[in-house]
Design an enzyme around this catalytic site. Sequence first.
Site, PDB file in Angstrom:
ATOM      1  N   HIS A   5       0.842  -1.209   0.000  1.00  0.00           N
ATOM      2  CA  HIS A   5       0.000   0.000   0.000  1.00  0.00           C
ATOM      3  C   HIS A   5       0.874   1.255   0.000  1.00  0.00           C
ATOM      4  O   HIS A   5       2.054   1.207   0.365  1.00  0.00           O
ATOM      5  CB  HIS A   5      -0.913   0.006   1.229  1.00  0.00           C
ATOM      6  N   ASP A  58       4.177  -4.601   3.768  1.00  0.00           N
ATOM      7  CA  ASP A  58       5.618  -4.893   3.745  1.00  0.00           C
ATOM      8  C   ASP A  58       5.892  -6.314   4.216  1.00  0.00           C
ATOM      9  O   ASP A  58       6.780  -6.985   3.701  1.00  0.00           O
ATOM     10  CB  ASP A  58       6.427  -3.867   4.559  1.00  0.00           C
TER      11      ASP A  58
END
Length: 484
Positions: free
Chosen positions: A103, A385
């Site tokens: 994102h 991540d």
Amino acid sequence: MATCAAASQAVWSYKGKQQWKLVLLPVFLILVHLIPVNPVREDGLNPKSRKRIMPDLLTEPPAIDPVYEAQVYCNVPSIAERSMEGHAPHYFKLVSVQVLIRHGDRYPLYAIPKTKRPDIDCMLVPSRKPSHPQLEAFIKHMSKGSAAQMDGSLSSLPHFPSHSLCEMGELTQTGVVQHLRNGQLLREIYINKHKLLPSDWTAKQLYLETTGKSRTLQSALALLYTFLPDFDWKKINMRHQWSTIFCSGSCDCPMRNHYLEEEQRRQYSLRVKNSNLEKVYVDMAKIVGIPTRQLRASNPIDSLLCYFCHNVSFPCTKAGCIGMEHFKVIKRHQLEDERERQEKKLYFLYALLATHPLLNQTVNRLQRIAEGKKEEMFVLYSAHDVTLSPVLSALGITEARFPRFAARLVFELWQDGKRPKEHFIRILYNGADVTFQTSFCKDHYKRSSKPMCPLEKLVNFVKRDMFLIFNSTSYYDACHRRAL
Ligand SMILES: *[C@@H]1O[C@H](CO)[C@@H](O)[C@H](O)[C@H]1NC(C)=O
Ligand SMILES: *[C@@H]1O[C@H](CO)[C@@H](O)[C@H](O)[C@H]1NC(C)=O
Ligand SMILES: *[C@@H]1O[C@H](CO)[C@@H](O)[C@H](O)[C@H]1NC(C)=O
């Protein structure tokens, strides 16, 4: 890298406090071409070969620039970037593209206790920087999206951010713009140049999946909006993935948990060895007026990165101000942690088991397309991540940096026009060609004249070779076998 925390939380929530260790000591990978990890010295010896001769030289780590690394991580939209996506000999035909994104820029997941939250506006305002020529049209289109099919809880999430003071973890305008830019770049290459999808594309030609956070859904929609401008909402079928490692129905894997716990122990012991870092936490805790323990648990680096990325000055109290020097020490520690993580391999073992289900799904799809099936040619996984980082590690792309905001990892599948049965892949990370950094294609590079990797190499790696290190031949076996 509080995302580490947030995302780990979803997978590891039953572990309670354990996850904090992952949060506090996130990990960065170093790109060799920017920061030489093994620079050749004037005497012709690189530090590795010196290690055996003069071990104490190694205690001095190569230069790390924490401020530069933080800027790379922020990924603030500026000049158009160069990318290597879509490069192939002219007689090759592009048949599939599978994209895994992190994102975009978001508001922190945690507040630093007793300080004012950074004043950042999550309303989308096309006249405010950073902006994008399509931002206004994007907002209009997002407001019309009731016809989309969205799995379960996704349908209740807003399609774009809209709070004048961002909520915790909310995607910012910067984050939206980052993915509008990603989508535009991918459109120019894959749609305009390589005609991956026809203009009358159908729902079946896409596969879209996101975790259940508004920031991942909104990032996916921003990328899709510029990739397929003014797309028909009825053709959008967004799947929901509850697991941040996208393990779907194959999440049961005790050995994966085992390696993650070992990795967290490694992180913890590195942290407690770092006296500079401890001093900084003590100092910051005094400024804020809370116990050091509580400060550490609030994961201050995640908040500090938000101040840094948005050029907002760090918070002050009557007792003083948090400053750049604090920030640099914590950031430097992250980078050192990442470096040690590469060397110790525990994370690599975790990553192999964590990412097999996602890689298996990807490989199955690529094989179906290579066999001629014309479905799911474009795939988008919108993630965190903690999704991208293990995939990079498992594939052996050890030179890659820790995933920045709006990072993208792309798998391209190409058909050889001269031998239509033969298929090749390319792998790109933030536009850089990393195909030949992967463990399964390193050697191929030396022998091949084509700038690509045969699909079978990836298939054999995912179906078989990634378990060899566990002395196993299957995912189930590797997940359930105790290490000796
Ligand atoms: C950051 O803020 C300072 C003042 O607060 C300003 O002088 C500087 O130009 C800003 N930098 C950027 C990149 O916007
Ligand atoms: C991997 O893919 C195969 C299909 O080729 C499937 O049968 C198997 O269950 C998958 N394994 C995992 C762990 O996802
Ligand atoms: C695999 O087997 C070798 C030799 O038997 C052993 O040294 C190694 O520790 C084993 N690896 C794992 C992960 O069990």
